[in-house]
Design a protein around this motif. Structure first.
Motif, PDB file in Angstrom:
ATOM      1  N   GLY A   1      21.930  33.745  32.962  1.00 50.28           N
ATOM      2  CA  GLY A   1      21.895  34.628  31.800  1.00 50.28           C
ATOM      3  C   GLY A   1      21.615  36.067  32.184  1.00 50.28           C
ATOM      4  N   SER A   2      20.666  36.249  33.097  1.00 52.07           N
ATOM      5  CA  SER A   2      20.341  37.591  33.583  1.00 52.07           C
ATOM      6  C   SER A   2      21.534  38.213  34.287  1.00 52.07           C
ATOM      7  CB  SER A   2      19.138  37.523  34.533  1.00 52.07           C
ATOM      8  OG  SER A   2      18.803  38.815  35.003  1.00 52.07           O
ATOM      9  N   THR A   3      22.254  37.404  35.054  1.00 55.99           N
ATOM     10  CA  THR A   3      23.432  37.898  35.776  1.00 55.99           C
ATOM     11  C   THR A   3      24.491  38.421  34.811  1.00 55.99           C
ATOM     12  OG1 THR A   3      23.091  36.373  37.628  1.00 55.99           O
ATOM     13  CG2 THR A   3      25.315  37.230  37.305  1.00 55.99           C
TER      14      THR A   3
ATOM     15  N   VAL B   1      14.506  41.714  27.214  1.00 52.87           N
ATOM     16  CA  VAL B   1      13.877  40.561  26.555  1.00 52.87           C
ATOM     17  C   VAL B   1      14.101  39.288  27.370  1.00 52.87           C
ATOM     18  CG1 VAL B   1      13.916  39.100  24.502  1.00 52.87           C
ATOM     19  CG2 VAL B   1      14.042  41.587  24.264  1.00 52.87           C
ATOM     20  N   TRP B   2      15.341  39.088  27.831  1.00 53.64           N
ATOM     21  CA  TRP B   2      15.686  37.882  28.596  1.00 53.64           C
ATOM     22  C   TRP B   2      14.888  37.807  29.899  1.00 53.64           C
ATOM     23  CZ3 TRP B   2      19.100  33.865  27.441  1.00 53.64           C
ATOM     24  CH2 TRP B   2      19.388  32.983  28.485  1.00 53.64           C
ATOM     25  N   ASP B   3      14.885  38.908  30.649  1.00 58.35           N
ATOM     26  CA  ASP B   3      14.189  38.920  31.937  1.00 58.35           C
ATOM     27  C   ASP B   3      12.681  38.803  31.768  1.00 58.35           C
ATOM     28  OD1 ASP B   3      16.622  39.174  33.132  1.00 58.35           O
ATOM     29  OD2 ASP B   3      16.385  41.250  33.757  1.00 58.35           O
ATOM     30  N   ALA B   4      12.160  39.435  30.713  1.00 58.09           N
ATOM     31  CA  ALA B   4      10.720  39.350  30.465  1.00 58.09           C
ATOM     32  C   ALA B   4      10.301  37.906  30.220  1.00 58.09           C
ATOM     33  CB  ALA B   4      10.339  40.228  29.279  1.00 58.09           C
ATOM     34  N   TYR B   5      11.111  37.180  29.453  1.00 53.94           N
ATOM     35  CA  TYR B   5      10.804  35.772  29.206  1.00 53.94           C
ATOM     36  C   TYR B   5      10.929  34.958  30.495  1.00 53.94           C
ATOM     37  CZ  TYR B   5      10.784  31.185  26.951  1.00 53.94           C
ATOM     38  OH  TYR B   5      10.462  29.905  26.589  1.00 53.94           O
ATOM     39  N   ALA B   6      11.942  35.288  31.295  1.00 54.04           N
ATOM     40  CA  ALA B   6      12.174  34.545  32.543  1.00 54.04           C
ATOM     41  C   ALA B   6      11.009  34.690  33.521  1.00 54.04           C
ATOM     42  CB  ALA B   6      13.475  35.004  33.195  1.00 54.04           C
ATOM     43  N   VAL B   7      10.427  35.886  33.607  1.00 58.07           N
ATOM     44  CA  VAL B   7       9.374  36.101  34.598  1.00 58.07           C
ATOM     45  C   VAL B   7       7.983  35.768  34.067  1.00 58.07           C
ATOM     46  CG1 VAL B   7      10.727  37.864  35.789  1.00 58.07           C
ATOM     47  CG2 VAL B   7       9.097  38.553  34.028  1.00 58.07           C
TER      48      VAL B   7
ATOM     49  N   PRO C   1       9.908  38.074  39.814  1.00 58.73           N
ATOM     50  CA  PRO C   1      10.801  39.167  39.395  1.00 58.73           C
ATOM     51  C   PRO C   1      11.786  39.604  40.471  1.00 58.73           C
ATOM     52  CG  PRO C   1       8.562  39.601  38.666  1.00 58.73           C
ATOM     53  CD  PRO C   1       8.490  38.403  39.555  1.00 58.73           C
ATOM     54  N   LEU C   2      11.336  39.713  41.703  1.00 60.70           N
ATOM     55  CA  LEU C   2      12.223  40.175  42.756  1.00 60.70           C
ATOM     56  C   LEU C   2      13.299  39.140  43.092  1.00 60.70           C
ATOM     57  CD1 LEU C   2       9.734  42.009  45.120  1.00 60.70           C
ATOM     58  CD2 LEU C   2      11.278  42.976  43.439  1.00 60.70           C
ATOM     59  N   ILE C   3      12.939  37.867  42.954  1.00 60.69           N
ATOM     60  CA  ILE C   3      13.937  36.807  43.150  1.00 60.69           C
ATOM     61  C   ILE C   3      14.990  36.878  42.048  1.00 60.69           C
ATOM     62  CG2 ILE C   3      14.319  34.329  43.156  1.00 60.69           C
ATOM     63  CD1 ILE C   3      13.038  35.284  45.698  1.00 60.69           C
ATOM     64  N   LEU C   4      14.548  37.099  40.820  1.00 59.17           N
ATOM     65  CA  LEU C   4      15.481  37.221  39.695  1.00 59.17           C
ATOM     66  C   LEU C   4      16.428  38.391  39.913  1.00 59.17           C
ATOM     67  CD1 LEU C   4      16.230  36.193  36.821  1.00 59.17           C
ATOM     68  CD2 LEU C   4      14.636  37.895  35.922  1.00 59.17           C
ATOM     69  N   GLU C   5      15.902  39.522  40.355  1.00 63.33           N
ATOM     70  CA  GLU C   5      16.716  40.708  40.610  1.00 63.33           C
ATOM     71  C   GLU C   5      17.724  40.458  41.728  1.00 63.33           C
ATOM     72  OE1 GLU C   5      17.946  44.853  40.834  1.00 63.33           O
ATOM     73  OE2 GLU C   5      17.089  43.583  39.270  1.00 63.33           O
ATOM     74  N   TYR C   6      17.261  39.841  42.806  1.00 66.18           N
ATOM     75  CA  TYR C   6      18.143  39.607  43.951  1.00 66.18           C
ATOM     76  C   TYR C   6      19.223  38.573  43.604  1.00 66.18           C
ATOM     77  CZ  TYR C   6      19.673  38.991  48.765  1.00 66.18           C
ATOM     78  OH  TYR C   6      20.427  38.953  49.914  1.00 66.18           O
TER      79      TYR C   6
ATOM     80  N   SER D   1      20.458  37.977  40.718  1.00 62.28           N
ATOM     81  CA  SER D   1      21.407  38.628  39.820  1.00 62.28           C
ATOM     82  C   SER D   1      22.393  39.478  40.617  1.00 62.28           C
ATOM     83  CB  SER D   1      20.654  39.498  38.808  1.00 62.28           C
ATOM     84  OG  SER D   1      21.552  40.188  37.958  1.00 62.28           O
ATOM     85  N   ASN D   2      21.901  40.212  41.614  1.00 60.16           N
ATOM     86  CA  ASN D   2      22.776  41.010  42.478  1.00 60.16           C
ATOM     87  C   ASN D   2      23.769  40.125  43.225  1.00 60.16           C
ATOM     88  OD1 ASN D   2      22.382  44.078  43.003  1.00 60.16           O
ATOM     89  ND2 ASN D   2      20.323  43.321  42.616  1.00 60.16           N
ATOM     90  N   LEU D   3      23.267  39.029  43.780  1.00 64.37           N
ATOM     91  CA  LEU D   3      24.113  38.130  44.560  1.00 64.37           C
ATOM     92  C   LEU D   3      25.179  37.471  43.684  1.00 64.37           C
ATOM     93  CD1 LEU D   3      24.650  36.821  47.302  1.00 64.37           C
ATOM     94  CD2 LEU D   3      22.956  35.068  46.728  1.00 64.37           C
ATOM     95  N   SER D   4      24.778  37.017  42.511  1.00 68.32           N
ATOM     96  CA  SER D   4      25.728  36.381  41.593  1.00 68.32           C
ATOM     97  C   SER D   4      26.779  37.380  41.115  1.00 68.32           C
ATOM     98  CB  SER D   4      24.987  35.791  40.393  1.00 68.32           C
ATOM     99  OG  SER D   4      24.024  34.840  40.804  1.00 68.32           O
ATOM    100  N   ARG D   5      26.325  38.613  40.838  1.00 70.00           N
ATOM    101  CA  ARG D   5      27.262  39.657  40.409  1.00 70.00           C
ATOM    102  C   ARG D   5      28.290  39.937  41.505  1.00 70.00           C
ATOM    103  NH1 ARG D   5      23.590  43.067  39.009  1.00 70.00           N
ATOM    104  NH2 ARG D   5      23.551  44.392  40.853  1.00 70.00           N
ATOM    105  N   LEU D   6      27.820  39.918  42.729  1.00 68.61           N
ATOM    106  CA  LEU D   6      28.711  40.129  43.871  1.00 68.61           C
ATOM    107  C   LEU D   6      29.798  39.054  43.922  1.00 68.61           C
ATOM    108  CD1 LEU D   6      29.357  41.567  46.600  1.00 68.61           C
ATOM    109  CD2 LEU D   6      27.707  40.001  47.665  1.00 68.61           C
TER     110      LEU D   6
END
Length: 285
Positions: free
Chosen positions: A68-70, A165-171, A178-183, A185-190
């Motif tokens: 979802g974050s991706t 809102v989505w990321d806040a609930y996830a973390v 948080p850093l895993i979620l960010e990374y 998301s970057n990898l999936s976007r790639l």
């Protein structure tokens, strides 16, 4: 607020405004999103791997929230490219940054049942008025560049509010680091943009060949702005961090008017300061 906390959040605001300046200056599309995502994935891989080994609460449901974050972040980056191709940095950026908090706050009140205080309502009203005047006031209602910048800025801000809102609930509730979620998301976007990048491989090659510095700046500062805020939040109350982050609104107006030559500095700076006041009220309510 400690000196260290102040310095970290101010640096984060500078990083955020700077990578947006380069996105606007490069004026590309999905190929740029793919390229800076690739570079970010490579640069931040050691930190992500180190954190992943310490992640003890992983569950399959985490993949749903990462997905979802991706999707939300991908939509945000693609829309941001389009917004900057048709509007000024000093208008689109403040509008997007201001719309996000208003929408996420409205969601919290309407869906999550949080209380609406007078300060929240005042802050939201000031933001709406500031954005309206920044984009040309009544002239924005009759069409033209101001209306286009307003619409794209608000649409981008809507995605900011959604992923906030989505990321806040996830973390916080799901406990994804948080850093895993960010990374992730970057990898999936790639991965998702790889077919597009292949079709536009000539543009990708040109960007890397001619605009390598700009791509590197975006790839480094985009995640770094988020990381600096996370570090500051470990020892600094959010009531200080949230408003100070919005200094990036003023920085973007200065960058757009002075560096990119968008002009109209005095008027845009005044209304950007009004928006900053509204965001500060909303964040501290």
């Amino acid at each position: 607020m400690s000196t260290a906390g102040f310095a970290l959040v101010l640096a984060a605001a500078f990083c955020h405004a700077t990578w947006n300046l380069f996105v606007k200056r490069l004026n590309a599309g999905a190929e740029l999103v793919w390229l800076f995502s690739l570079v970010s994935v490579v640069i931040y891989a050691p930190l992500a791997i180190w954190l992943a080994f310490g992640w003890e609460t992983f569950a399959l449901r985490d993949l749903w929230f990462i997905a979802g974050s991706t999707v939300l972040h991908l939509g945000y980056f693609l829309l941001l490219q389009k917004a900057y191709s048709v509007g000024d940095l000093s208008v689109v950026y403040p509008t997007a940054r201001a719309t996000g908090p208003v929408l996420s706050g409205s969601f919290a009140v309407l869906v999550l049942g949080e209380a609406l205080s007078g300060q929240m309502a005042l802050g939201a009203g000031i933001i709406v008025a500031g954005v309206f005047m920044l984009t040309g006031g009544r002239r924005s209602l009759s069409g033209g560049a101001g209306a286009t910048s307003l619409l794209f800025g608000m649409a981008t801000g809507a995605l900011i509010g959604a992923y906030t809102v989505w990321d806040a609930y996830a973390v916080t509730a799901i406990l994804i680091p948080p850093l895993i979620l960010e990374y992730a998301s970057n990898l999936s976007r790639l991965v998702l943009l790889t077919p597009v990048a292949w079709l536009r491989r000539a543009r990708v090659a040109r960007l890397w060949r001619e605009e390598r510095l700009g791509v590197l700046v975006i790839a480094v500062l985009n995640p770094l702005a988020y990381i600096l805020v996370l570090i500051a939040l470990r020892f600094t109350p959010v009531v200080y961090v949230a408003p100070l982050r919005e200094v990036s609104v003023l920085l973007s107006v200065l960058a757009g008017s002075l560096i990119l030559g968008e002009g109209d500095l005095k008027r845009r700076l005044i209304w950007a300061m009004v928006i900053l006041t509204g965001v500060s009220l909303l964040a501290t309510s």
